[in-house]
Design a protein around this motif. Structure first.
Motif, PDB file in Angstrom:
ATOM      1  N   LEU A  97     -23.730 -34.973  -7.174  1.00 12.67           N
ATOM      2  CA  LEU A  97     -23.878 -35.342  -5.767  1.00 12.67           C
ATOM      3  C   LEU A  97     -25.345 -35.403  -5.337  1.00 12.67           C
ATOM      4  O   LEU A  97     -25.716 -36.260  -4.540  1.00 12.67           O
ATOM      5  N   THR A  98     -26.196 -34.517  -5.883  1.00 16.22           N
ATOM      6  CA  THR A  98     -27.616 -34.583  -5.490  1.00 16.22           C
ATOM      7  C   THR A  98     -28.199 -35.940  -5.853  1.00 16.22           C
ATOM      8  O   THR A  98     -28.827 -36.618  -5.029  1.00 16.22           O
ATOM      9  N   GLU A 108     -27.520 -40.238 -16.390  1.00 15.94           N
ATOM     10  CA  GLU A 108     -26.548 -39.151 -16.497  1.00 15.94           C
ATOM     11  C   GLU A 108     -26.191 -38.921 -17.971  1.00 15.94           C
ATOM     12  O   GLU A 108     -25.881 -39.862 -18.693  1.00 15.94           O
ATOM     13  N   ARG A 109     -26.218 -37.664 -18.368  1.00 15.94           N
ATOM     14  CA  ARG A 109     -25.940 -37.324 -19.762  1.00 15.94           C
ATOM     15  C   ARG A 109     -24.485 -37.578 -20.145  1.00 15.94           C
ATOM     16  O   ARG A 109     -24.180 -38.033 -21.239  1.00 15.94           O
ATOM     17  N   SER A 158     -20.296 -30.983  -9.394  1.00 18.76           N
ATOM     18  CA  SER A 158     -19.862 -31.865  -8.300  1.00 18.76           C
ATOM     19  C   SER A 158     -18.419 -32.345  -8.436  1.00 18.76           C
ATOM     20  O   SER A 158     -17.772 -32.645  -7.436  1.00 18.76           O
ATOM     21  N   ASN A 170     -15.711 -28.486  -8.213  1.00 21.52           N
ATOM     22  CA  ASN A 170     -15.869 -27.336  -7.306  1.00 21.52           C
ATOM     23  C   ASN A 170     -14.649 -27.069  -6.429  1.00 21.52           C
ATOM     24  O   ASN A 170     -13.613 -27.707  -6.570  1.00 21.52           O
ATOM     25  N   GLY A 171     -14.820 -26.125  -5.498  1.00 22.66           N
ATOM     26  CA  GLY A 171     -13.709 -25.696  -4.656  1.00 22.66           C
ATOM     27  C   GLY A 171     -13.412 -26.624  -3.493  1.00 22.66           C
ATOM     28  O   GLY A 171     -12.455 -26.406  -2.755  1.00 22.66           O
ATOM     29  N   TRP A 189     -15.133 -27.097  -0.731  1.00 22.75           N
ATOM     30  CA  TRP A 189     -15.561 -26.646   0.605  1.00 22.75           C
ATOM     31  C   TRP A 189     -16.791 -27.462   0.985  1.00 22.75           C
ATOM     32  O   TRP A 189     -17.876 -27.229   0.438  1.00 22.75           O
ATOM     33  N   VAL A 220     -31.452 -36.978 -20.904  1.00 20.35           N
ATOM     34  CA  VAL A 220     -32.895 -36.873 -20.627  1.00 20.35           C
ATOM     35  C   VAL A 220     -33.417 -35.640 -21.343  1.00 20.35           C
ATOM     36  O   VAL A 220     -32.854 -34.547 -21.208  1.00 20.35           O
ATOM     37  N   GLY A 270     -23.471 -21.366  -4.789  1.00 22.65           N
ATOM     38  CA  GLY A 270     -22.144 -21.995  -4.762  1.00 22.65           C
ATOM     39  C   GLY A 270     -21.932 -22.834  -3.532  1.00 22.65           C
ATOM     40  O   GLY A 270     -20.796 -23.139  -3.198  1.00 22.65           O
ATOM     41  N   LEU A 279     -21.991 -28.419  -2.125  1.00 24.01           N
ATOM     42  CA  LEU A 279     -21.253 -29.664  -1.889  1.00 24.01           C
ATOM     43  C   LEU A 279     -21.859 -30.462  -0.735  1.00 24.01           C
ATOM     44  O   LEU A 279     -22.157 -31.640  -0.869  1.00 24.01           O
TER      45      LEU A 279
HETATM   46  C1  LIG Z   1     -16.165 -23.965  -9.975  1.00 24.78           C
HETATM   47  C2  LIG Z   1     -17.167 -24.285  -8.894  1.00 24.78           C
HETATM   48  C3  LIG Z   1     -16.787 -24.192  -7.558  1.00 24.78           C
HETATM   49  C4  LIG Z   1     -17.680 -24.517  -6.551  1.00 24.78           C
HETATM   50  N1  LIG Z   1     -17.235 -24.555  -5.261  1.00 24.78           N
HETATM   51  C5  LIG Z   1     -18.046 -25.031  -4.285  1.00 24.78           C
HETATM   52  C6  LIG Z   1     -17.546 -25.251  -2.975  1.00 24.78           C
HETATM   53  O1  LIG Z   1     -16.355 -25.093  -2.709  1.00 24.78           O
HETATM   54  N2  LIG Z   1     -18.423 -25.662  -2.017  1.00 24.78           N
HETATM   55  C7  LIG Z   1     -19.738 -25.876  -2.289  1.00 24.78           C
HETATM   56  O2  LIG Z   1     -20.497 -26.195  -1.383  1.00 24.78           O
HETATM   57  N3  LIG Z   1     -20.227 -25.751  -3.556  1.00 24.78           N
HETATM   58  C8  LIG Z   1     -19.407 -25.359  -4.553  1.00 24.78           C
HETATM   59  N4  LIG Z   1     -19.873 -25.269  -5.826  1.00 24.78           N
HETATM   60  C9  LIG Z   1     -21.260 -25.669  -6.099  1.00 24.78           C
HETATM   61  C10 LIG Z   1     -21.409 -27.197  -6.027  1.00 24.78           C
HETATM   62  O3  LIG Z   1     -20.383 -27.813  -6.761  1.00 24.78           O
HETATM   63  C11 LIG Z   1     -22.773 -27.598  -6.580  1.00 24.78           C
HETATM   64  O4  LIG Z   1     -23.768 -26.879  -5.880  1.00 24.78           O
HETATM   65  C12 LIG Z   1     -23.074 -29.078  -6.441  1.00 24.78           C
HETATM   66  O5  LIG Z   1     -22.014 -29.857  -6.924  1.00 24.78           O
HETATM   67  C13 LIG Z   1     -24.356 -29.399  -7.189  1.00 24.78           C
HETATM   68  O6  LIG Z   1     -24.474 -30.789  -7.332  1.00 24.78           O
HETATM   69  P1  LIG Z   1     -25.616 -31.358  -8.268  1.00 24.78           P
HETATM   70  O7  LIG Z   1     -25.501 -32.828  -8.247  1.00 24.78           O
HETATM   71  O8  LIG Z   1     -26.920 -30.784  -7.877  1.00 24.78           O
HETATM   72  O9  LIG Z   1     -25.288 -30.760  -9.715  1.00 24.78           O
HETATM   73  P2  LIG Z   1     -24.163 -31.188 -10.758  1.00 24.78           P
HETATM   74  O10 LIG Z   1     -22.959 -31.714 -10.090  1.00 24.78           O
HETATM   75  O11 LIG Z   1     -23.995 -30.058 -11.710  1.00 24.78           O
HETATM   76  O12 LIG Z   1     -24.809 -32.427 -11.482  1.00 24.78           O
HETATM   77  C14 LIG Z   1     -25.845 -32.327 -12.419  1.00 24.78           C
HETATM   78  C15 LIG Z   1     -25.671 -33.511 -13.350  1.00 24.78           C
HETATM   79  O13 LIG Z   1     -26.800 -33.607 -14.211  1.00 24.78           O
HETATM   80  C16 LIG Z   1     -26.341 -34.027 -15.477  1.00 24.78           C
HETATM   81  N5  LIG Z   1     -27.340 -33.624 -16.443  1.00 24.78           N
HETATM   82  C17 LIG Z   1     -27.649 -32.361 -16.800  1.00 24.78           C
HETATM   83  N6  LIG Z   1     -28.625 -32.343 -17.716  1.00 24.78           N
HETATM   84  C18 LIG Z   1     -28.939 -33.642 -17.940  1.00 24.78           C
HETATM   85  C19 LIG Z   1     -29.865 -34.272 -18.808  1.00 24.78           C
HETATM   86  N7  LIG Z   1     -30.667 -33.573 -19.613  1.00 24.78           N
HETATM   87  N8  LIG Z   1     -29.941 -35.632 -18.795  1.00 24.78           N
HETATM   88  C20 LIG Z   1     -29.147 -36.367 -17.959  1.00 24.78           C
HETATM   89  N9  LIG Z   1     -28.234 -35.798 -17.131  1.00 24.78           N
HETATM   90  C21 LIG Z   1     -28.139 -34.458 -17.124  1.00 24.78           C
HETATM   91  C22 LIG Z   1     -25.014 -33.284 -15.636  1.00 24.78           C
HETATM   92  O14 LIG Z   1     -24.196 -33.866 -16.630  1.00 24.78           O
HETATM   93  C23 LIG Z   1     -24.444 -33.363 -14.247  1.00 24.78           C
HETATM   94  O15 LIG Z   1     -23.594 -34.479 -14.076  1.00 24.78           O
HETATM   95  C24 LIG Z   1     -19.018 -24.911  -6.872  1.00 24.78           C
HETATM   96  C25 LIG Z   1     -19.407 -24.984  -8.206  1.00 24.78           C
HETATM   97  C26 LIG Z   1     -18.499 -24.673  -9.217  1.00 24.78           C
HETATM   98  C27 LIG Z   1     -18.933 -24.783 -10.646  1.00 24.78           C
END
Ligand SMILES: Cc1cc2nc3c(=O)[nH]c(=O)nc-3n(C[C@H](O)[C@H](O)[C@H](O)COP(=O)(O)OP(=O)(O)OC[C@H]3O[C@@H](n4cnc5c(N)ncnc54)[C@H](O)[C@@H]3O)c2cc1C
Length: 467
Positions: free
Chosen positions: A48-49, A70-71, A79, A82-83, A85, A223, A387, A390
């Motif tokens: 999502l970021t 994306e790897r 993303s 998660n739960g 929320w 990456v 955590g 989202l």
């Molecule tokens: C079980 C669980 C429940 C949760 N529940 C909640 C909730 O209810 N509400 C809430 O607000 N937050 C919740 N969170 C936290 C929330 O899901 C995360 O904070 C949020 O999704 C982070 O998004 P992101 O895009 O930063 O990271 P991610 O979604 O982890 O994305 C990172 C991406 O980078 C990719 N990547 C990694 N390394 C490399 C590389 N070297 N080269 C290329 N790509 C790479 C990965 O494959 C991944 O797709 C929960 C997390 C978990 C695990």
């Protein structure tokens, strides 16, 4: 869904979570990078970021070329697991923000987070992303005298900061039970600032929207390192004026970033769809997300198809910040979650648990989520959401847009912008410290359950790993 410890691929991605399993098929895997590439902005990580950043950049300046690298597949990480929320929770308390960043900082961050919940709702409606977004708020129950004492403290603190009933209401036992018909309810709080969503439908839908706007998403492309203007990958080199690191719990896989963010696992279960008689007796009629005031976080939602999806921390931190597909399933933790859920709702004792999964979330050493860009190198980042990422990812995406385009806005003035956290300790200190915190938080909850005692030192340590 049986445990499967092999890395997922193709339709196998359905094993990642209840949400992935429910995606309308077939699952499309996008092509990998096929040689070198030059773009204006390279975003590393298709969660999502990364996707919100690409979304807002493409909206503000359609002429900008943006690639998301994306790897695995978009939504593979936290993303899509998660739960669900979509809350206004932020990893740092308002009081701490005021102390560290100046008076009013905490309030500014809180209002920005509350607005973000609405912004996510606005975008999913405008873009036709059908992710079951339902803003039913959150109920946090108090089920022991110690939890009730914490609830009163939270309300008193909120009132002292000018946060009124409309934003955080105290629920007496009857009102709390009416919202969430769990056992042993002594009271609780209700905030309207949360929506329940299906996170995989959100992140996969967002990826499609972003792509339709001309952003290039490459999947299956690892990456290996990031440097100013250059992203080195397994499939070629990407040159870009601006590089965004959006790898959250996986950040340690990038050269030079081993100790920036630790991956801590959160695990979840989901029941089969539950019948009308369960819901008529147990509330959640507005699909409120729910938790209780224990130290080691648990969280639940009534899904759009009437299951209970329920999660919690407590899985061990793995030495060296290791991440493996096998860590997504831990029999003892999943069984503990099932017992906790049945403890809340004994009527579930015969209900089938159809899905068990988990994933790594990211925690910075000082628990401080951050977003930023170094104007000299044009290296940008966002993460360490603990955590609560989202909705925070959406705030990050809009803020990164402003930083990258060079607009000084209200968003770029928020206290989390350009915050730098120090590195985590080297191993074995990291392993020993985090797992000790986890154990203490768990034993504090057990002690409170037995004796209704408060154990503040354990609570503080529980924060280290429990959120
Ligand atoms: C079980 C669980 C429940 C949760 N529940 C909640 C909730 O209810 N509400 C809430 O607000 N937050 C919740 N969170 C936290 C929330 O899901 C995360 O904070 C949020 O999704 C982070 O998004 P992101 O895009 O930063 O990271 P991610 O979604 O982890 O994305 C990172 C991406 O980078 C990719 N990547 C990694 N390394 C490399 C590389 N070297 N080269 C290329 N790509 C790479 C990965 O494959 C991944 O797709 C929960 C997390 C978990 C695990």
């Amino acid at each position: 869904m049986e445990p499967d410890l092999t890395p997922p691929s193709g339709e196998g991605y359905r094993r990642l979570s209840l949400w992935w399993d429910g995606l309308a098929g077939p699952l499309r895997v996008r092509p990998a990078l096929d040689g070198d590439l030059s773009v204006d902005v390279a975003v590393v990580g298709g969660g999502l970021t990364g996707l919100w950043t690409a979304y807002y950049l493409s909206e503000s300046d359609p002429g900008l070329s943006v690639a998301v690298i994306e790897r695995d597949v978009a939504g593979f990480g936290a993303s899509g697991r998660n739960g669900g929320w979509c809350s206004a929770l932020f990893s740092v308390s308002e009081r701490t923000l005021d102390r560290r960043c100046g008076p009013g900082s905490g309030r500014a961050q809180r209002l920005a987070m509350q607005a973000t919940v609405h912004e996510v709702g606005r975008v999913v409606a405008a873009e036709g992303i059908e992710c079951g977004f339902h803003p039913g708020g959150t109920v946090v129950l108090a089920r022991t005298p110690a939890q009730l004492a914490r609830t009163h403290l939270e309300i008193a603190d909120a009132r002292s900061r000018g946060i009124g009933e409309d934003d955080l209401a105290f629920l007496d036992p009857a009102a709390a039970r009416d919202r969430v018909g769990a056992t042993g309810v002594l009271g609780g709080t209700f905030t309207p600032h949360c929506a329940a969503v299906d996170p995989a439908r959100l992140v996969r839908g967002l990826a499609d929207v972003v792509e339709s706007r001309g952003v290039r998403i490459v999947e299956g492309t690892t990456v290996t390192s990031i440097a100013p203007g250059v992203v080195s990958t397994s499939r070629g080199t990407v040159r870009a004026r601006t590089v965004v690191r959006a790898t959250e719990g996986y950040t340690r896989t990038l050269t030079g970033h081993h100790r920036d963010v630790v991956p801590v696992y959160s695990l979840m279960i989901a029941t089969e769809p539950l019948g009308a008689s369960f819901w008529s007796e147990h509330g959640l009629s507005d699909r409120e997300t729910f938790a209780d005031h224990r130290h080691l976080v648990v969280y639940g939602q009534r899904t759009e198809d009437d299951r209970l999806a329920f999660g919690g921390r407590g899985a061990p931190y793995h030495f060296g910040s290791a991440i493996r597909p096998g860590f997504d399933r831990d029999h003892a933790v999943h069984e503990g979650l099932r017992r906790t859920l049945v403890g809340l709702f004994p009527a579930l004792s015969g209900a089938a648990v159809t899905h068990r999964w988990g994933g790594p979330l990211g925690i910075a050493r000082d628990w401080f989520s951050s977003v930023g860009m170094d104007p000299a190198t044009r290296l940008a980042w966002a993460g360490g959401y603990v955590g609560d990422g989202l909705s925070t990812t959406n705030l990050a995406g809009r803020t990164l847009r402003d930083l990258i385009i060079g607009d000084a806005t209200g968003l770029t003035a928020l206290p989390w912008v350009n915050h730098r956290s120090r590195a985590w300790e080297p191993e074995p200190l990291r392993y020993l410290g985090i797992n000790a915190g986890l154990r203490l938080a768990g034993s504090a909850d057990r002690a409170e359950g037995r004796a209704g005692r408060e154990t503040w030192h354990a609570r503080a340590l529980g924060r280290l790993v429990g959120g």
